[in-house]
Design a protein around this motif. Structure first.
Motif, PDB file in Angstrom:
ATOM      1  N   THR B  11       6.855  -1.429 -53.935  1.00  0.00           N
ATOM      2  CA  THR B  11       7.068  -2.062 -55.245  1.00  0.00           C
ATOM      3  C   THR B  11       7.503  -3.515 -55.120  1.00  0.00           C
ATOM      4  OG1 THR B  11       9.158  -0.869 -55.144  1.00  0.00           O
ATOM      5  CG2 THR B  11       7.519  -0.049 -56.690  1.00  0.00           C
ATOM      6  N   THR B  12       7.714  -3.991 -53.880  1.00  0.00           N
ATOM      7  CA  THR B  12       8.023  -5.418 -53.705  1.00  0.00           C
ATOM      8  C   THR B  12       6.875  -6.293 -54.199  1.00  0.00           C
ATOM      9  OG1 THR B  12       7.309  -5.091 -51.430  1.00  0.00           O
ATOM     10  CG2 THR B  12       9.674  -5.346 -51.792  1.00  0.00           C
ATOM     11  N   ARG B  13       5.715  -5.687 -54.399  1.00  0.00           N
ATOM     12  CA  ARG B  13       4.575  -6.476 -54.876  1.00  0.00           C
ATOM     13  C   ARG B  13       4.831  -7.102 -56.242  1.00  0.00           C
ATOM     14  NH1 ARG B  13      -0.034  -6.282 -51.925  1.00  0.00           N
ATOM     15  NH2 ARG B  13      -1.312  -6.709 -53.745  1.00  0.00           N
ATOM     16  N   ALA B  14       5.927  -6.715 -56.872  1.00  0.00           N
ATOM     17  CA  ALA B  14       6.333  -7.380 -58.114  1.00  0.00           C
ATOM     18  C   ALA B  14       6.771  -8.824 -57.853  1.00  0.00           C
ATOM     19  CB  ALA B  14       7.472  -6.606 -58.770  1.00  0.00           C
TER      20      ALA B  14
END
Ligand SMILES: Cc1ncc(C[n+]2csc(CCOP(=O)(O)OP(=O)(O)O)c2C)c(N)n1
Ligand code: SF4
Ligand code: SF4
Ligand SMILES: [Mg+2]
Lengths: 308, 86
Positions: B11-14
């Motif tokens: 979810t770091t792709r945020a």
């Protein structure tokens, strides 16, 4: 590219500094061990930059508890998997920085090794406590300028050599012990592959340049990693069942200045021939001890697939 | 806080870390590429993709412009260019 189509198990969007060597190595490790992996991680840069709440960069189950106890957590995970009868299908990793491995986490690690758990320990060795501002660790090299070993009229930097962690691991009777470097990415992959193919406790220590703490240009992370090996300051070695079985030989060994000169943490040494001599002596003793020099022209050279 | 805190995978792709680039970014020339994949292996941001010769490219949403892909490419087929130019 979306998270779904990306093949990596360590994803984009983490908050490591540009050019962070640890971010390179951590991805290479988990991409080799694959989706059936459970990781316990000590506190440190890797933990902080990969799991800024509420996000995670990890594509596998990953646990952080404290700075010093990843090895204890991993031991519990491995024991539980054994009880469930699924251990053979799952790789358990206990990973940490050099401080987390060689200093504060060493007690839990030593216990995990001595009990013989089937776990891979990975040490991301950036040679200081980076996440809290570059304090010296047991794996900081001799004469390094850190915030707790500052240079001055009474000090030339860190007064102690690196703690011999690979040998400490070997002394625990580990089945596999190796050093690796982000200067040799394919070699990291091969060593992780080999490690997880052997049942029992194993240790891989990966040299991971840190542009912030070593004060080098982020663009040369890869080159700095290679130079540490090519000068003999970071020998790439492998032990299987206590015997030295692998050494990356070098056809041309470079003088240590070639490595030191790009890093602010060693800037004070460059004007002192006496200090350079002392560091060259460390490299020379590694070269001698591990037989790093290629003896004849026909012997295999320091080649790895790719641009070396 | 008590009990475990759980986050979803990757979810770091945020975080669109491409905004961190300061002055330069890589340009994948796609001319002399031999598909050795070293750029994929070295990228700290896990943002280089491709399959086969002359297909490799990075995702500028995440590329921090560190330049290690350019440093490792054995064919010098990746170069660093000023941020404004393409
Ligand atoms: C018990 C405890 N002491 C100190 C800290 C503060 N601390 C957090 S990360 C860190 C440094 C980690 O160094 P290292 O293991 O080498 O990893 P790096 O950040 O260099 O990757 C320290 C001292 C802590 N979190 N817990
Ligand atoms: S301080 Fe060093 S180890 Fe930490 S994120 Fe930055 S480059 Fe990586
Ligand atoms: S410049 Fe750095 S972050 Fe950008 S694609 Fe190349 S290696 Fe990855
Ligand atoms: Mg460290």
């Amino acid at each position: 590219m979306t998270a779904e189509t990306s093949k990596h198990l360590f994803g984009s969007g983490h908050t490591a500094c540009a050019g962070c060597g640890q971010a390179i190595a951590a991805r290479l490790v988990v991409d080799v061990t694959g989706k059936n992996t459970i990781i316990a991680n000590n506190t440190g840069c890797l933990e902080v930059f990969s799991t800024k709440y509420p996000e995670s960069a990890w594509g596998v189950p990953w646990i952080h508890s404290l700075f010093e106890n990843a090895a204890a957590v991993a031991s519990g995970v491995e024991a539980a998997l054994k009880y469930l009868g699924t251990k053979d299908k799952i790789t358990v990793i206990s990973q940490a920085g050099d401080g987390g491995t060689a200093d504060i986490g060493l007690q839990a690690l030593s216990g995990m090794w001595e009990r013989g758990h089937d776990i891979l320990s990975v040490c991301y060795d950036n040679e200081a406590y980076m996440n809290t501002g570059i304090q010296r660790s047991g794996l900081t090299p001799f004469d390094t300028n850190t915030s707790t070993t500052p240079i001055g009229s009474q000090s030339a930097g860190n007064p102690r050599p690196k703690k011999p962690m690979p040998e400490i691991a070997v002394a625990h009777g580990l089945v596999y012990v190796a050093t690796a470097s982000v200067g040799y990415p394919r070699d990291i992959e091969n060593k992780v592959k080999k490690a997880v193919s052997i049942k029992g406790p194993k240790y891989i220590q990966i040299h991971v340049p840190c542009p912030l703490g070593w004060r080098h240009d982020p663009q040369i992370t890869y080159d700095i990693g290679k130079l540490a090996v090519e000068t003999g300051l970071y020998p790439l070695i492998e032990y299987e069942y206590g015997k030295l079985t692998g050494v990356r030989k070098l056809s041309k060994i470079k003088p240590v200045e070639e490595y030191l000169k790009f890093q602010g943490r060693f800037k004070h040494i460059l004007s002192s021939p006496e200090q350079i001599k002392q560091i060259q002596a460390i490299a020379d003793s590694n070269i001698e001890r591990y037989g790093l020099k290629v003896e004849s022209v026909s012997a295999p050279q320091d080649k790895e697939a790719g641009p070396l | 806080m008590f009990g475990p805190i759980i986050s979803k995978a990757i979810t770091t792709r945020a975080n669109k870390t491409g905004s961190w680039r300061v002055d330069s970014k890589p340009k994948f020339l796609q001319k002399d590429c031999i598909a050795c994949k070293m750029c994929v292996l070295i990228c700290p941001e896990a943002c280089v993709t491709g399959e086969g010769k002359n297909t490799y490219i990075c995702d500028y949403e995440f590329c921090k412009g560190c330049g290690n892909c350019a440093a490792i490419c054995p064919k010098k087929d990746i170069i660093m260019v000023k941020e404004e130019t393409q």
